[in-house]
Write a protein that holds these residues in place. Structure first.
Motif, PDB file in Angstrom:
ATOM      1  N   ARG A  35       4.613  -1.338   8.608  1.00 38.28           N
ATOM      2  CA  ARG A  35       4.300  -2.759   8.483  1.00 38.28           C
ATOM      3  C   ARG A  35       2.870  -3.072   8.933  1.00 38.28           C
ATOM      4  N   ALA A  36       2.320  -2.234   9.814  1.00 35.89           N
ATOM      5  CA  ALA A  36       0.949  -2.476  10.296  1.00 35.89           C
ATOM      6  C   ALA A  36      -0.029  -2.625   9.134  1.00 35.89           C
ATOM      7  N   LYS A  37       0.180  -1.818   8.096  1.00 33.65           N
ATOM      8  CA  LYS A  37      -0.749  -1.878   6.955  1.00 33.65           C
ATOM      9  C   LYS A  37      -0.724  -3.265   6.313  1.00 33.65           C
ATOM     10  N   GLN A  38       0.458  -3.882   6.276  1.00 41.90           N
ATOM     11  CA  GLN A  38       0.562  -5.224   5.663  1.00 41.90           C
ATOM     12  C   GLN A  38      -0.202  -6.271   6.467  1.00 41.90           C
ATOM     13  N   PHE A  39      -0.462  -5.942   7.735  1.00 42.57           N
ATOM     14  CA  PHE A  39      -1.246  -6.862   8.551  1.00 42.57           C
ATOM     15  C   PHE A  39      -2.658  -6.341   8.790  1.00 42.57           C
ATOM     16  N   GLY A  40      -3.041  -5.367   7.957  1.00 41.17           N
ATOM     17  CA  GLY A  40      -4.453  -4.987   7.934  1.00 41.17           C
ATOM     18  C   GLY A  40      -4.896  -3.915   8.905  1.00 41.17           C
ATOM     19  N   VAL A  41      -3.947  -3.194   9.513  1.00 41.33           N
ATOM     20  CA  VAL A  41      -4.395  -2.123  10.416  1.00 41.33           C
ATOM     21  C   VAL A  41      -3.707  -0.799  10.095  1.00 41.33           C
ATOM     22  N   ASN A  42      -4.436   0.274  10.303  1.00 41.20           N
ATOM     23  CA  ASN A  42      -3.917   1.624  10.101  1.00 41.20           C
ATOM     24  C   ASN A  42      -3.728   2.264  11.469  1.00 41.20           C
ATOM     25  N   ILE A  43      -2.449   2.524  11.812  1.00 40.96           N
ATOM     26  CA  ILE A  43      -2.106   3.029  13.143  1.00 40.96           C
ATOM     27  C   ILE A  43      -1.274   4.294  12.995  1.00 40.96           C
TER      28      ILE A  43
ATOM     29  N   ILE B 271       0.871  -1.175   0.000  1.00 43.08           N
ATOM     30  CA  ILE B 271       0.000   0.000   0.000  1.00 43.08           C
ATOM     31  C   ILE B 271       0.907   1.223   0.000  1.00 43.08           C
ATOM     32  N   PRO B 272       0.802   2.154  -0.961  1.00 44.28           N
ATOM     33  CA  PRO B 272      -0.223   2.221  -2.004  1.00 44.28           C
ATOM     34  C   PRO B 272      -0.035   1.173  -3.108  1.00 44.28           C
TER      35      PRO B 272
ATOM     36  N   PRO C 289      -1.311  -0.056  -7.172  1.00 45.92           N
ATOM     37  CA  PRO C 289      -1.183   0.663  -8.459  1.00 45.92           C
ATOM     38  C   PRO C 289      -2.196   1.783  -8.673  1.00 45.92           C
ATOM     39  N   LYS C 290      -3.456   1.574  -8.290  1.00 48.67           N
ATOM     40  CA  LYS C 290      -4.449   2.636  -8.517  1.00 48.67           C
ATOM     41  C   LYS C 290      -4.155   3.842  -7.632  1.00 48.67           C
ATOM     42  N   ALA C 291      -3.809   3.583  -6.390  1.00 49.17           N
ATOM     43  CA  ALA C 291      -3.487   4.687  -5.480  1.00 49.17           C
ATOM     44  C   ALA C 291      -2.266   5.434  -5.993  1.00 49.17           C
ATOM     45  N   LYS C 292      -1.264   4.691  -6.437  1.00 50.40           N
ATOM     46  CA  LYS C 292      -0.038   5.344  -6.920  1.00 50.40           C
ATOM     47  C   LYS C 292      -0.322   6.318  -8.061  1.00 50.40           C
ATOM     48  N   ALA C 293      -1.136   5.887  -8.996  1.00 54.99           N
ATOM     49  CA  ALA C 293      -1.455   6.753 -10.133  1.00 54.99           C
ATOM     50  C   ALA C 293      -2.195   8.010  -9.667  1.00 54.99           C
TER      51      ALA C 293
ATOM     52  N   ASP D 117      -9.070   1.770   0.515  1.00 48.93           N
ATOM     53  CA  ASP D 117      -8.304   2.537  -0.478  1.00 48.93           C
ATOM     54  C   ASP D 117      -8.765   2.182  -1.888  1.00 48.93           C
ATOM     55  N   PRO D 118      -8.306   2.897  -2.893  1.00 46.13           N
ATOM     56  CA  PRO D 118      -8.836   2.673  -4.247  1.00 46.13           C
ATOM     57  C   PRO D 118      -8.459   1.323  -4.849  1.00 46.13           C
ATOM     58  N   ASP D 119      -7.479   0.623  -4.251  1.00 46.70           N
ATOM     59  CA  ASP D 119      -7.123  -0.699  -4.757  1.00 46.70           C
ATOM     60  C   ASP D 119      -7.933  -1.812  -4.092  1.00 46.70           C
TER      61      ASP D 119
END
Lengths: 473, 473
Positions: A428-436, A22-23, A25-29, A59-61
């Motif tokens: 790394r939190a995002k890779q495990f599904g949380v936004n901190i 994250i981000p 591909p769609k978010a990156k663009a 997110d957009p992806d």
């Protein structure tokens, strides 16, 4: 009567990840397009709000994360909350959006009713009036202005004493005595009170917040640096708090530009979740009162339920209320509460601006208050916070080098700890599904919404354990 | 293709008065209730917004007045405008209301699109980026912050040069060199740029706006005091403008805290509608450019069409654009436009706050822009303004002692004159069915909406004649 608790059925059952990073591909663009016209270097996550729901941010992806940062602690009741949606569709809201008043000159006929059933319904004990504002920074700055005018009026001999010719002429030149360069606001080291020129002069968080911006020569006192666990450091923590209070008193008596007010956060939030005891704050009330200095409590981040009380300063059991309490963020509007009628300046147009707040946002806050009361969300947050804190104590015991200085016990979900690899932890939190979110030098701060429940705590704690066991993989 | 002009059929055909004085009995009772919790001493008229419509403002006693004050020049398209009502009911708006983002961290996926089709669609020529804000004060203050960071970065040797230890440490103490007390913002006498601590330091309107509030030791230059009618005083007015420009240059070169930016209103509005010629502003652009000082044009009150151009500074024919243009009021949102990429600070989080504006209000501005374009309201305002000015010239000829220094010719409906009994003029206006505002010492300022038409001008002019012929009755 049993309360109806929050029904989470309208949100996803858990996080779901669609892209390997994250981000995606769609978010990156989209970020690249946005960056052409709007600075994106502080961007954390491009968000699809229409697809976000309850405690979950999308997110957009197609990634969906459990969100315990909540727009820097400002979303109270979840994304796309159905009750707030109804409030947003009401005639009253539409009226507020399209007919925005200059509140000081042309208040709506039902403004008293809106205030009494909304913002003032939750006024801190002892405070029954409000000056409305737009965000935390101007809430604090207008409170500071009230403090300066109050003190100068006292020095002058009362509300009836007219300004002198010299005061009027010098004020127009930004000089004393008219523009009172002889008074200051005292704040604490590592405090955060906003980023406009007056509020930034009291903010002492990080150089990056302050560099190159002119500031007033105002004093700062040391905020007590408590050691954890508290029960093992009772004596030295009490000594740190006493030293801080002594320093406050010393500055009040000796600083070359004496303070007319002390501003303090119940928990220094941007500064890294620095707590102090109720006894410290009672001491602060006592010392300010004894010297005729106002106490302004900045509840911009701590207010509206997250600490398990509606206002965090309710934890202190003060013998007399703060002089002013500022609010914003989860209130979705802003302002300062006060009680003493002397805090209304002696003449009209002294505390004034075009909009002076926003009825549309006041209507939203009223809907938020009603929903908090209907679902008893402040007590619920206290319970869920205790549950979450217990789980985190378990993690801290298991991984003592990873979850350090766990703090916020008994303070609802307003919990933080220090992480030795904080920035990587958050990433790394995002890779495990949380936004901190983080704050200060190494704090991980948890700022869930008021609809965060035990099963969300389980998901969060499980993700955090995965983070710290994934370092070397 | 012929434009569809504004259809006024949804508003009343004229004012209507129900009580012998305003406030009437219902308003009085409501004001007294409101005053318990909210300062009402600056109250002009308690308003029933649901019953207000188009150019007409209503009160709870059923009085309906032609409104040429328009919430201190901030209502662009009339009360309860049906097109804005549709925008307020859209899914996009509801999303914006209930899911308010922290724009710097979590911008909405369509934020670039919202900006490009809205705020940036009307960006002043040469400026293609925006920093969004909440109101005029913080729009100006964030522009000032950008100016300080830009200049210090230049002094440091560029964006790549790191801050020194000394800068970082001193910034935390509000001291130089970190908190650059060595730079200032230059503004003009009688200017108004807002009322927070930084913006108030540049505001030089009236003592009552400034008394008791600490201010920065920043310089002020004299704004040229033009004499009217202009054609009879061409030579002395040109001399006054030259003297002002000389003073600006002198202050840039010699003031003990040198300015990094000059901020100026195209027409000093709160200061009493003080105009200067396009040549003056071209001179200001030239002198600032020559000395490496930024020019910030404060279009908070003059922007969005009222002068017969979308931005008032379009009247000047500048050879190169202003460095920043600030906006709010009729935009219903706020911020500053800029073009030079060096005005983005060299690191993230230097220009930042939690909300950084409000997408809901950005959506409303987009709807306002679309409606302005659909109905060609900027050109229409130029035409109606010419019509109104002609009528006022007639009044001024007939009652020369009552309508003095008529100004704003060719500037749309942004028209003012001086009245020897100004406060009484404004008060009495309500008895003749119009709501009018004042500014400065004796100015009556007209700030109709962009849907103000010739027949409204007739009603206004007739009422103003009644006012000045009623003095001794």
């Amino acid at each position: 009567m049993a309360k109806t608790y929050y029904d989470a059925s309208w949100e996803p059952s858990g996080p779901s990840l669609k892209t390997s990073e994250i981000p995606g591909p769609k978010a990156k663009a989209a970020i690249s397009e946005l960056n052409e016209v709007f600075d994106t270097r502080s961007l954390n996550m491009l968000t699809d709000y229409a697809k976000s729901s309850g405690n979950y941010i999308a997110d957009p992806d197609g990634n969906v994360l459990l969100d315990v940062y909540a727009q820097i602690a400002s979303i109270p009741l979840g994304y796309n909350n159905p009750t707030l949606r109804s409030a947003a569709q009401s005639d009253e809201m539409i009226n507020g959006i399209i007919n925005r008043p200059a509140l000081g000159n042309f208040p709506p006929v039902d403004w008293a009713h809106m205030l009494k059933t909304g913002i003032l319904k939750v006024a801190p004990k002892g405070l029954n009036q409000v000056f409305t504002a737009m965000a935390g920074s101007d809430a604090n700055e207008t409170a500071y202005k009230a403090a300066f005018m109050w003190r100068r009026q006292k020095e002058r001999g009362g509300a009836h004493v007219e300004f002198t010719e010299e005061e009027m002429a010098s004020s127009m030149k930004n000089q004393s005595p008219g523009a009172s360069q002889s008074l200051s606001i005292l704040s604490f080291k590592s405090a955060f009170h906003g980023r406009l020129f007056g509020s930034l002069s009291t903010t002492r968080s990080k150089p990056i917040h302050k560099l190159d911006i002119p500031a007033f020569d105002w004093p700062q006192a040391t905020f007590p640096a408590l050691r954890y666990p508290l029960e093992e450091h009772a004596e030295e923590n009490a000594a740190a708090e006493k030293a801080s209070l002594d320093e406050v008193e010393h500055l009040i008596k000796n600083y070359h530009i004496p303070p007319c007010a002390v501003v303090v956060e119940p928990i220094q939030s941007e500064g890294g979740d620095n707590h102090a005891s109720p006894a410290f704050f009672r001491g602060l009330r006592e010392v300010t009162q004894r010297h005729g200095v106002l106490l302004i409590v900045d509840e911009v981040q701590t207010g509206v339920g997250a600490t398990g009380r509606f206002w965090a300063h309710e934890h202190w059991d003060l013998p007399s209320p703060p002089d002013m309490v500022t609010f914003s963020k989860k209130a979705q509007t802003a302002g300062y509460y006060f009680g003493n009628p002397e805090l209304r300046p002696n003449k009209p147009y002294r505390q004034f601006n075009t909009w002076m707040g926003d009825p549309a946002r006041a209507i939203l806050f009223r809907a938020i208050i009603n929903e908090i009361e209907r679902l008893d969300l402040v007590s619920r947050t206290a319970q869920v916070g205790d549950y979450l804190f217990g789980k985190l104590e378990g993690l801290a015991k298991k991984y003592p080098g990873e979850f350090m200085n766990l703090r916020g016990k008994g303070m609802g979900t307003f919990i933080a700890f220090d992480s030795p690899r904080r920035d990587e932890f958050l990433k790394r939190a995002k890779q495990f599904g949380v936004n901190i979110g983080g704050s200060g030098q190494m704090a991980v701060r948890l700022r869930p919404m008021l609809i965060f429940q035990e099963h969300h705590a389980d998901i969060l704690v499980e993700a955090m354990e995965k983070i710290v066991t994934s370092w070397d993989k």
